[in-house]
Each structure stands twice: as structure tokens, then as C-alpha cells.
Enzyme design. Sequence first.
Site, PDB file in Angstrom:
ATOM      1  N   ASN A   1     -51.931 -21.262 -57.763  1.00 35.07           N
ATOM      2  CA  ASN A   1     -50.728 -20.564 -57.308  1.00 35.07           C
ATOM      3  C   ASN A   1     -50.170 -19.769 -58.497  1.00 35.07           C
ATOM      4  O   ASN A   1     -50.615 -19.960 -59.626  1.00 35.07           O
ATOM      5  CB  ASN A   1     -49.709 -21.584 -56.756  1.00 35.07           C
ATOM      6  CG  ASN A   1     -49.338 -22.606 -57.816  1.00 35.07           C
ATOM      7  OD1 ASN A   1     -48.747 -22.273 -58.823  1.00 35.07           O
ATOM      8  ND2 ASN A   1     -49.722 -23.862 -57.599  1.00 35.07           N
TER       9      ASN A   1
ATOM     10  N   ASP B   1     -51.369 -28.976 -53.477  1.00 36.92           N
ATOM     11  CA  ASP B   1     -51.337 -30.076 -52.500  1.00 36.92           C
ATOM     12  C   ASP B   1     -52.744 -30.463 -52.056  1.00 36.92           C
ATOM     13  O   ASP B   1     -52.977 -31.579 -51.616  1.00 36.92           O
ATOM     14  CB  ASP B   1     -50.513 -29.653 -51.269  1.00 36.92           C
ATOM     15  CG  ASP B   1     -49.022 -29.629 -51.587  1.00 36.92           C
ATOM     16  OD1 ASP B   1     -48.600 -30.394 -52.475  1.00 36.92           O
ATOM     17  OD2 ASP B   1     -48.283 -28.837 -50.960  1.00 36.92           O
TER      18      ASP B   1
ATOM     19  N   LYS C   1     -72.555 -22.490 -59.175  1.00 37.89           N
ATOM     20  CA  LYS C   1     -71.823 -21.361 -58.577  1.00 37.89           C
ATOM     21  C   LYS C   1     -72.324 -21.085 -57.153  1.00 37.89           C
ATOM     22  O   LYS C   1     -73.538 -20.978 -56.933  1.00 37.89           O
ATOM     23  CB  LYS C   1     -72.025 -20.127 -59.455  1.00 37.89           C
ATOM     24  CG  LYS C   1     -71.256 -18.929 -58.987  1.00 37.89           C
ATOM     25  CD  LYS C   1     -71.515 -17.732 -59.894  1.00 37.89           C
ATOM     26  CE  LYS C   1     -70.884 -16.505 -59.272  1.00 37.89           C
ATOM     27  NZ  LYS C   1     -71.273 -15.287 -59.947  1.00 37.89           N
TER      28      LYS C   1
ATOM     29  N   PRO D   1     -53.141 -36.363 -54.676  1.00 40.72           N
ATOM     30  CA  PRO D   1     -52.088 -37.377 -54.746  1.00 40.72           C
ATOM     31  C   PRO D   1     -50.710 -36.715 -54.814  1.00 40.72           C
ATOM     32  O   PRO D   1     -50.556 -35.649 -55.417  1.00 40.72           O
ATOM     33  CB  PRO D   1     -52.386 -38.127 -56.046  1.00 40.72           C
ATOM     34  CG  PRO D   1     -53.509 -37.428 -56.707  1.00 40.72           C
ATOM     35  CD  PRO D   1     -54.073 -36.409 -55.788  1.00 40.72           C
ATOM     36  N   ASP D   2     -49.732 -37.346 -54.197  1.00 40.47           N
ATOM     37  CA  ASP D   2     -48.369 -36.811 -54.178  1.00 40.47           C
ATOM     38  C   ASP D   2     -47.629 -37.370 -55.399  1.00 40.47           C
ATOM     39  O   ASP D   2     -47.129 -38.494 -55.387  1.00 40.47           O
ATOM     40  CB  ASP D   2     -47.692 -37.227 -52.864  1.00 40.47           C
ATOM     41  CG  ASP D   2     -46.316 -36.595 -52.724  1.00 40.47           C
ATOM     42  OD1 ASP D   2     -45.724 -36.234 -53.757  1.00 40.47           O
ATOM     43  OD2 ASP D   2     -45.858 -36.473 -51.581  1.00 40.47           O
TER      44      ASP D   2
ATOM     45  N   PHE E   1     -38.314 -30.230 -57.972  1.00 43.27           N
ATOM     46  CA  PHE E   1     -38.082 -28.842 -57.575  1.00 43.27           C
ATOM     47  C   PHE E   1     -38.707 -28.663 -56.198  1.00 43.27           C
ATOM     48  O   PHE E   1     -39.751 -29.254 -55.913  1.00 43.27           O
ATOM     49  CB  PHE E   1     -38.762 -27.859 -58.546  1.00 43.27           C
ATOM     50  CG  PHE E   1     -37.977 -27.628 -59.810  1.00 43.27           C
ATOM     51  CD1 PHE E   1     -37.886 -28.608 -60.779  1.00 43.27           C
ATOM     52  CD2 PHE E   1     -37.336 -26.415 -60.028  1.00 43.27           C
ATOM     53  CE1 PHE E   1     -37.168 -28.401 -61.952  1.00 43.27           C
ATOM     54  CE2 PHE E   1     -36.617 -26.187 -61.190  1.00 43.27           C
ATOM     55  CZ  PHE E   1     -36.522 -27.180 -62.151  1.00 43.27           C
TER      56      PHE E   1
ATOM     57  N   LYS F   1     -37.055 -33.374 -48.764  1.00 43.53           N
ATOM     58  CA  LYS F   1     -37.986 -33.777 -49.837  1.00 43.53           C
ATOM     59  C   LYS F   1     -37.310 -34.754 -50.802  1.00 43.53           C
ATOM     60  O   LYS F   1     -37.910 -35.738 -51.244  1.00 43.53           O
ATOM     61  CB  LYS F   1     -38.462 -32.515 -50.582  1.00 43.53           C
ATOM     62  CG  LYS F   1     -39.477 -32.788 -51.669  1.00 43.53           C
ATOM     63  CD  LYS F   1     -40.047 -31.501 -52.250  1.00 43.53           C
ATOM     64  CE  LYS F   1     -40.934 -31.811 -53.453  1.00 43.53           C
ATOM     65  NZ  LYS F   1     -41.437 -30.615 -54.126  1.00 43.53           N
TER      66      LYS F   1
ATOM     67  N   LYS G   1     -38.926 -38.471 -51.177  1.00 45.57           N
ATOM     68  CA  LYS G   1     -39.597 -38.808 -52.441  1.00 45.57           C
ATOM     69  C   LYS G   1     -38.721 -39.642 -53.363  1.00 45.57           C
ATOM     70  O   LYS G   1     -39.075 -39.862 -54.518  1.00 45.57           O
ATOM     71  CB  LYS G   1     -40.077 -37.527 -53.121  1.00 45.57           C
ATOM     72  CG  LYS G   1     -40.874 -36.677 -52.129  1.00 45.57           C
ATOM     73  CD  LYS G   1     -41.979 -35.878 -52.705  1.00 45.57           C
ATOM     74  CE  LYS G   1     -42.786 -35.255 -51.559  1.00 45.57           C
ATOM     75  NZ  LYS G   1     -43.824 -34.389 -51.966  1.00 45.57           N
TER      76      LYS G   1
END
Length: 398
Positions: A210, A278, A288, A305-306, A324, A338, A342
Site C-alpha cells: 500500500n 490484511d 518468478k 495475523p491481526d 490508527f 475498531k 481491538k
Amino acid sequence: MNSWKNGRKILLGITGGIAAYKIPSLVRLIGKSECECEIIMTGSAKNFVAPMTLETLSGHKVRDDDSFDGTIPHIKLSHWADVLVIAPCTANTLAKIAHGIADNLLTSAVIAAPQKCPVLIFPAMNEDMYDNPATQDNMKTLASRGVRVVQPSEGALACGVSGRGRMPEPHEILHEVFRALCVHDMAGRRVLVTAGPTHEYIDPVRYISNPSTGKMGVSMARSAWYRGAEVKLIAGPVEVDSYGLDVVRVKSAEEMFSAVRENLSWADYVVKAAAVGDFRAKDFTPRKIKREGRDVITLELVQNPDIAAEVGRLKREGQVLVGFAAETDNVNENARAKLKRKNLDYILANDVTGKNTGFASDTNTLRLIPRNPDEPEQIFSGLKEDIAFEIWSRLIAG
Ligand SMILES: Cc1cc2nc3c(=O)[nH]c(=O)nc-3n(C[C@H](O)[C@H](O)[C@H](O)COP(=O)(O)O)c2cc1C
């Protein structure tokens, strides 16, 4: 948001060492930071860098032994300053200030500096000069009197050899200056911060990731360090200005997960600013993947894993967990959900679709949502490095 750095007063002493060639860049950085800067040069320093360059960059007349404007300049300047910095500091000037000698404007300003004005020196010299017992003793003497002596690093020296004696780079000097300008109201607190993206490899040359640059997390780590905290930064694969920080480098979400678990019980504050992937490829292809003979590729992904949930599950008494939430819609509702899911103490809701917010931007707008409903929500908006500082003010006021 007004920056805490705005208008802070830096008195910069420059002495006759070759590293003085780096000082115009430092003065430029100081100017950008909105601090004020007055400069004193020793006579010898003027052989290494032109006063006109420094006057242009600082917007002020450079002071030297010939400056006399009808006032008493060493008293006026040292009482004006919030911090007195000598960079580079020659072996000669180091020896003088260690022995209370005040035979030029700079050394006079040092001896006239009031107790409340931090003095920060950056010795830089040839390694033999540095290793000389006189220099070593002088540094110890100054440190024992509360002067912050920033040790030079090792590397190529101007005299053609490699060794200890290099002055830190201008941006590193500025970090030390900011640290000296801050009240160390986080001293004794241990802060664990995660920052940056993760790379989830599909094959040896491709990954899912990301656009996170780690700027928000690094700003949180850096501000805590300025305020005297002990800081560990677990950083994904991005370039990080790690000066002064204890950095653990990781690539994937699984690596970040183990690094967080390893350091979790150590921390008083855990700030989870990393944009952790995630999902990862179910099967990593060790060679490749070739395009020939394939029109479509189907990639099967499995959950990583979270980390935030695990941190919430393992939370110990007295630990403060800050997450965040980078969201594109229903930002505040998703962030609140969240926070509860959590078991976090605070969450910073981040609308990543906004202009000048979120990934890669130098600025951000965040809503701090506390778990405790008696604490108010608060919006922070501005440069990431400035809002990180304000967020800490709020968190430590708790
Ligand atoms: C080319 C050159 C480079 C020098 N570089 C350094 C240096 O890096 N560090 C140092 O302590 N002295 C260095 N010196 C010696 C100082 O310039 C000398 O001790 C001078 O008296 C320092 O004066 P000041 O401390 O008043 O600025 C250098 C001298 C010359 C000629």
C-alpha cells in the site's frame, strides 16, 4: 495548527573546523522549521564558510568578535537564546569552554548563558585530536556540567582517513536541537511505534503493498524521542530517518507481528501507525511467475495475523494502546468499531480519501477517539510532525 517550534530561538556558534561547510544547510533547515536563528562565528570559522552565505540564509547579521552595536552582545545573545548550539566545535573551543575561558564572542556567550539555557555541542575533528586525552577530558568535564556533548560518528574524515570525528549531518543536528528545546515530560516512558507498509511477497520479485510512507508513525516516534521517551520503532520497508531511534526493520505482516510481540511487554505506550497488509498470498511461488502462456492469474489470499487485536488481547495493566484507522467511508463509525473490537484505548480516525491527508502526504487530519466516553474527541490537523507532538500532549495528559 501552530507548530511548537514556531519562534523558538537558536543561538548557533560556528568554529573553525572543516565540517563548517555543512552549516549553511543546517541554517536553511532551521529557517524552514520556523525557528529563529542568530549566528556567532569565531575568527577561524570565517576561513571555512562565508558570513555572507549565512547572513543570506538566516536573514540576520552574523556576529563575530568585531560586532559591537552599543549593547553587550555576549550577554544579549545568550539571554535571548532558548538553546545554544556549537557546530562544529573545534578541539580548541571545546578546551576553552571546558576551562571557562572567554576570549572571543562565542566563548563569552557560553560562559554568560543562564542555567536554564541548554548548551549543545558537536565536536568534529581528526580522530587523533578526538582521541587525545585532553579532548576526552574536556568532553567529560562539560558533560558533567550538564552540557550535551553529541559524540561524532565514524566515517571518512576531511584529513583523508576514516575514523571517529565526523560531525552529524545537518538534519541530525536539528533533531538534537529540537530534543534540547523540548521539556522531557516523557522521560522514563517507553514507547513502541509501528510505521510504514508491509510487503506481502507473491514471488521473489512481486509483492502486495500500500502507499504508506511511514511519515505519521515516524513522526509519533520522533516526537516522543524529542520529549525524552525511550523509543522503539518497528518499521516496514520504507526509508526512515532513524537518527536517535532504536529501529527494528521488518518486511511482511508476519515479521511485524513477531517484532511487536517480542517488544510488547516492554512498552508503556503502543502506537500502531503501520499500514499492515490484511492479506498475503496463500502460496508463495519461489520462482518468478512468467507471463508466457498465462492470460489470467488467480491469486488466492489468506488473512494475515491481526496485530492490533493481538496487542489488545495481551494488553497489560497500565499500558496505553493507540491505533490508527485508515478509512475511505464511514470513517468515524468504522474507527469507533475498531477501537472496541481491538480493545484499544485510543484510535485516530484517518480519512485517507481527503485532500492533503493520509498516505504519503506531509499533512494529515485525524480525529482522536478515546475509549473512555468521559474524554472528549479531538481533531488534529496540520503537518504530521506537528500533530504528532500535539497528540502526545493529549495522550500523556491522559
Ligand atoms: C584546513 C584546516 C582544517 C581544520 N579542521 C579542524 C577540525 O575539523 N576540527 C578542529 O578541532 N580543528 C580544526 N582545525 C584547527 C582549527 O582551525 C584551529 O584549532 C583554530 O584555532 C580553531 O579556532 P576556533 O576554535 O576559535 O574556531 C583545522 C585547521 C585547518 C587549517
